[in-house]
Design a protein around this motif. Sequence first.
Motif, PDB file in Angstrom:
ATOM      1  N   THR A 328      37.897 -39.380 -44.547  1.00 17.01           N
ATOM      2  CA  THR A 328      37.095 -39.236 -43.331  1.00 17.01           C
ATOM      3  C   THR A 328      37.453 -37.970 -42.563  1.00 17.01           C
ATOM      4  O   THR A 328      37.041 -37.813 -41.407  1.00 17.01           O
ATOM      5  CB  THR A 328      37.287 -40.461 -42.411  1.00 17.01           C
ATOM      6  N   GLU A 329      38.189 -37.052 -43.191  1.00 17.36           N
ATOM      7  CA  GLU A 329      38.588 -35.822 -42.515  1.00 17.36           C
ATOM      8  C   GLU A 329      37.748 -34.646 -42.990  1.00 17.36           C
ATOM      9  O   GLU A 329      37.333 -34.581 -44.151  1.00 17.36           O
ATOM     10  CB  GLU A 329      40.072 -35.519 -42.771  1.00 17.36           C
ATOM     11  N   PRO A 493      20.520 -45.501 -46.342  1.00 19.61           N
ATOM     12  CA  PRO A 493      20.860 -45.253 -47.747  1.00 19.61           C
ATOM     13  C   PRO A 493      21.032 -43.775 -48.084  1.00 19.61           C
ATOM     14  O   PRO A 493      21.664 -43.439 -49.090  1.00 19.61           O
ATOM     15  CB  PRO A 493      19.681 -45.864 -48.516  1.00 19.61           C
ATOM     16  N   LEU A 494      20.505 -42.891 -47.258  1.00 20.23           N
ATOM     17  CA  LEU A 494      20.701 -41.466 -47.494  1.00 20.23           C
ATOM     18  C   LEU A 494      22.170 -41.083 -47.369  1.00 20.23           C
ATOM     19  O   LEU A 494      22.607 -40.073 -47.948  1.00 20.23           O
ATOM     20  CB  LEU A 494      19.857 -40.656 -46.500  1.00 20.23           C
ATOM     21  N   GLY A 495      22.939 -41.877 -46.637  1.00 16.70           N
ATOM     22  CA  GLY A 495      24.339 -41.552 -46.386  1.00 16.70           C
ATOM     23  C   GLY A 495      25.160 -41.332 -47.641  1.00 16.70           C
ATOM     24  O   GLY A 495      26.099 -40.531 -47.643  1.00 16.70           O
ATOM     25  N   LYS A 496      24.824 -42.027 -48.714  1.00 20.94           N
ATOM     26  CA  LYS A 496      25.643 -41.887 -49.929  1.00 20.94           C
ATOM     27  C   LYS A 496      25.464 -40.535 -50.600  1.00 20.94           C
ATOM     28  O   LYS A 496      26.266 -40.150 -51.461  1.00 20.94           O
ATOM     29  CB  LYS A 496      25.352 -43.013 -50.908  1.00 20.94           C
ATOM     30  N   TYR A 497      24.431 -39.785 -50.204  1.00 28.46           N
ATOM     31  CA  TYR A 497      24.196 -38.476 -50.798  1.00 28.46           C
ATOM     32  C   TYR A 497      24.765 -37.339 -49.937  1.00 28.46           C
ATOM     33  O   TYR A 497      24.611 -36.166 -50.284  1.00 28.46           O
ATOM     34  CB  TYR A 497      22.691 -38.250 -50.992  1.00 28.46           C
ATOM     35  N   LEU A 498      25.398 -37.684 -48.816  1.00 32.52           N
ATOM     36  CA  LEU A 498      25.892 -36.687 -47.878  1.00 32.52           C
ATOM     37  C   LEU A 498      27.418 -36.597 -47.934  1.00 32.52           C
ATOM     38  O   LEU A 498      28.098 -37.578 -48.221  1.00 32.52           O
ATOM     39  CB  LEU A 498      25.454 -37.034 -46.454  1.00 32.52           C
ATOM     40  N   ASP A 499      27.946 -35.429 -47.626  1.00 35.24           N
ATOM     41  CA  ASP A 499      29.397 -35.265 -47.483  1.00 35.24           C
ATOM     42  C   ASP A 499      29.850 -35.670 -46.088  1.00 35.24           C
ATOM     43  O   ASP A 499      30.950 -36.203 -45.911  1.00 35.24           O
ATOM     44  CB  ASP A 499      29.788 -33.810 -47.724  1.00 35.24           C
ATOM     45  N   VAL A 500      29.011 -35.374 -45.099  1.00 37.59           N
ATOM     46  CA  VAL A 500      29.301 -35.678 -43.697  1.00 37.59           C
ATOM     47  C   VAL A 500      28.082 -36.379 -43.119  1.00 37.59           C
ATOM     48  O   VAL A 500      26.950 -35.932 -43.317  1.00 37.59           O
ATOM     49  CB  VAL A 500      29.601 -34.387 -42.907  1.00 37.59           C
ATOM     50  N   ILE A 501      28.323 -37.482 -42.406  1.00 34.70           N
ATOM     51  CA  ILE A 501      27.226 -38.253 -41.802  1.00 34.70           C
ATOM     52  C   ILE A 501      26.958 -37.727 -40.404  1.00 34.70           C
ATOM     53  O   ILE A 501      27.870 -37.623 -39.578  1.00 34.70           O
ATOM     54  CB  ILE A 501      27.591 -39.749 -41.718  1.00 34.70           C
ATOM     55  N   GLY A 502      25.712 -37.376 -40.141  1.00 33.96           N
ATOM     56  CA  GLY A 502      25.296 -37.030 -38.785  1.00 33.96           C
ATOM     57  C   GLY A 502      24.470 -38.169 -38.203  1.00 33.96           C
ATOM     58  O   GLY A 502      23.665 -38.778 -38.912  1.00 33.96           O
ATOM     59  N   SER A 525      28.843 -47.583 -42.514  1.00 33.95           N
ATOM     60  CA  SER A 525      28.884 -48.136 -43.870  1.00 33.95           C
ATOM     61  C   SER A 525      29.483 -47.182 -44.892  1.00 33.95           C
ATOM     62  O   SER A 525      29.574 -47.531 -46.070  1.00 33.95           O
ATOM     63  CB  SER A 525      27.467 -48.533 -44.313  1.00 33.95           C
ATOM     64  N   TYR A 526      29.878 -45.994 -44.457  1.00 35.88           N
ATOM     65  CA  TYR A 526      30.377 -44.998 -45.392  1.00 35.88           C
ATOM     66  C   TYR A 526      31.749 -44.515 -44.945  1.00 35.88           C
ATOM     67  O   TYR A 526      31.984 -44.252 -43.772  1.00 35.88           O
ATOM     68  CB  TYR A 526      29.402 -43.811 -45.474  1.00 35.88           C
ATOM     69  N   ASP A 527      32.646 -44.391 -45.908  1.00 38.07           N
ATOM     70  CA  ASP A 527      33.999 -43.904 -45.639  1.00 38.07           C
ATOM     71  C   ASP A 527      33.976 -42.377 -45.694  1.00 38.07           C
ATOM     72  O   ASP A 527      34.574 -41.748 -46.571  1.00 38.07           O
ATOM     73  CB  ASP A 527      34.970 -44.484 -46.668  1.00 38.07           C
ATOM     74  N   LYS A 528      33.255 -41.800 -44.742  1.00 41.06           N
ATOM     75  CA  LYS A 528      33.047 -40.361 -44.692  1.00 41.06           C
ATOM     76  C   LYS A 528      33.186 -39.885 -43.248  1.00 41.06           C
ATOM     77  O   LYS A 528      33.085 -40.686 -42.321  1.00 41.06           O
ATOM     78  CB  LYS A 528      31.651 -40.002 -45.230  1.00 41.06           C
ATOM     79  N   ILE A 570      35.476 -44.592 -32.103  1.00 43.49           N
ATOM     80  CA  ILE A 570      34.954 -44.468 -33.466  1.00 43.49           C
ATOM     81  C   ILE A 570      36.022 -43.797 -34.312  1.00 43.49           C
ATOM     82  O   ILE A 570      36.234 -42.581 -34.211  1.00 43.49           O
ATOM     83  CB  ILE A 570      33.646 -43.659 -33.496  1.00 43.49           C
ATOM     84  N   PRO A 571      36.735 -44.545 -35.166  1.00 41.76           N
ATOM     85  CA  PRO A 571      37.900 -43.979 -35.878  1.00 41.76           C
ATOM     86  C   PRO A 571      37.576 -42.752 -36.732  1.00 41.76           C
ATOM     87  O   PRO A 571      38.387 -41.838 -36.846  1.00 41.76           O
ATOM     88  CB  PRO A 571      38.388 -45.142 -36.748  1.00 41.76           C
ATOM     89  N   GLN A 572      36.381 -42.713 -37.351  1.00 43.08           N
ATOM     90  CA  GLN A 572      36.086 -41.626 -38.272  1.00 43.08           C
ATOM     91  C   GLN A 572      35.254 -40.517 -37.635  1.00 43.08           C
ATOM     92  O   GLN A 572      34.752 -39.626 -38.341  1.00 43.08           O
ATOM     93  CB  GLN A 572      35.382 -42.156 -39.516  1.00 43.08           C
ATOM     94  N   LEU A 573      35.145 -40.528 -36.316  1.00 40.56           N
ATOM     95  CA  LEU A 573      34.418 -39.448 -35.647  1.00 40.56           C
ATOM     96  C   LEU A 573      35.178 -38.141 -35.813  1.00 40.56           C
ATOM     97  O   LEU A 573      36.346 -38.038 -35.445  1.00 40.56           O
ATOM     98  CB  LEU A 573      34.249 -39.753 -34.156  1.00 40.56           C
ATOM     99  N   ARG A 574      34.499 -37.135 -36.378  1.00 42.54           N
ATOM    100  CA  ARG A 574      35.143 -35.852 -36.615  1.00 42.54           C
ATOM    101  C   ARG A 574      34.393 -34.680 -35.986  1.00 42.54           C
ATOM    102  O   ARG A 574      34.699 -33.525 -36.263  1.00 42.54           O
ATOM    103  CB  ARG A 574      35.291 -35.610 -38.121  1.00 42.54           C
TER     104      ARG A 574
END
Length: 630
Positions: A328-329, A493-502, A525-528, A570-574
Amino acid sequence: MKQFMLRLPAFLFVAALLSGTAIASAQAVSTVAPPIVITGADRRPAQLLNGEWHYIVDPYFSGLYGFHGAENPDGWFRNQKPKSGDTGPVEYDFSKAPTLKVPGDWNTQQQQLFFYEGPMWYEKDFSFEPKPHTRTFLRIGAANYKSIFWVNGQKVCEHEGGFTAFNCDVTAAVHAGSNFVIAVVDNTRHEDGVPTIKTDWFNYGGLTREVSLITVPDVFIDQYDVHLSKTEPGIVEGWVHLSGTKGGVAKIAIPELGVVSTMGAGQPDDTTPGGGIKITIRASAPGLKLWSPESPKLYKVQISAANGGTTDSVDEEIGFRTIEVRGTEILLNGKPIFLSGICIHAEAPYRTGRAYSDKDAETLLGWAKELGANYVRLAHYPHDETMLRAADRMGLLVWAESPVYWAVQFEKPEVYAKAQHQLDELIGTQRNHAAVILWSMANETPLNDARTKFISDLAAHARELDPTRLITAALLVHTEPNGNRSTKVVDDPLGKYLDVIGTNEYIGWYEQHPETADTTDWKISYDKPLIMSEFGGDAKAGLHGKEDERWTEEYQASIFRHQFGMLNRIPQLRGMSPWVLMDFRSPNRVLQGVQDYFNRKGLISDQGVKKQAFFVLQKEYKEKLVGKAE
């Protein structure tokens, strides 16, 4: 003004009828060579064609099509002058027509053209001296939305897309002495366009960025990619594409580091118009200093290629850095970073209209730096290369975005082809800017299978073009009740095709109240890595009241204050890029006395007045109170 605006719908109907079908038909049968991408075109010696251009408004497209819709071989592109013995009248005269400044949109230059959408003709005379063994290109920084160009009456190119640069080969059209260029630019919105009919920004028409002539050798470098290796420290790598040949060598030099490396034996590449070869480049660069927001080091890089007796070269300024994700970094140069940012539209400060100049870029990005940002989201379309050059110099990381916005016609292959072509032009132009770390595929698109395939295919194509950067998109979220609290769910479902979720959310403006953020949780839903790509609310600069009074600076500031606690949970907010740096024009925003055709979510007014929310966010960024890198 009112009378003109009331007549406008009829103009739009006819312009849409003619330009939407006739231009498409003309493009289908055209034999003119398509425009090409030339990387670093702004680094080439150029003869600028900026300044005053004559213009003629043509809502019925009479300058190109006859009354039965057929293309007129004696259209206005011939720039005819009346002469004795004519068998019919010449009903136009560019030399007597008024002028518009180029670069510039027509909407903000002439009051009567403010809401005009349709075809507009441009004409400019210029002198030119061709050189032997060279090719000449007409470089257009942007023309919104469809355009056709003629030089000395000869069609030289057609283009669709309002925000990307393109280059038309005019070698056979120019001659020594006096020449003229004519363009017709049509900003009519189309359902099958990218973007489509409805957006939340102003549809500025015209030649909105620089126009110039650039001259290159017969065999020349049209594209190149120079970057730092992700896996081998101190190694600069990439490729050079040499057009118009099947053999040659390439050389890269970084004088400050004493680097000189020559490569040859490139692979034939028939995917680029005109063919050519692609030569891999690789060089060891000991002592190289990495580019970062804290130290935006740029190196002078000389890129050259030769075939026989022909040599071409480009002098670049390039920063070297790496960008990647680990869990998530987000890692910049191998170290976790939090992106403290702001969204920016290509709206010109003070004068309004489309931004294009170095001054525009330095003002907008200067405000971002003053805010304490290390990152900017350049929404919702490709911005001018002046913005990227300034970001490189100033040390601002960039989210660069494709204009796939809201509900384009995802099920149509021809629309996908338009989106992919604009992505090709975006990446082909901007791939050597250290500032750019994120290619965004889309913004706020609806959830359906056709859309997911459309954008995931774009993401795959972007990775083929540039495997060195991260892929993202700004997604919509939905809400689930949770007792006295609520949960925002990110499961697109688009999230699985992304490196970073916006993700975009507008708690306190389009839903609930500012304090609702205090009781809102997030489920991703994504560990990103997650970037909160938009949030905020409207305020008119100088309008004051209580914190619960909409449209006031106090209300907007309250939205921001309540957001920070939620974001820190939000733990994975980057990263975060609130909407938006500066107020910008939008026909959707009609509330008189407050909006007046402006989206007022800016932290700064269009006239440079900073609102309370600017200082609220500035404190958070300067004191590093919101977000964490790991």
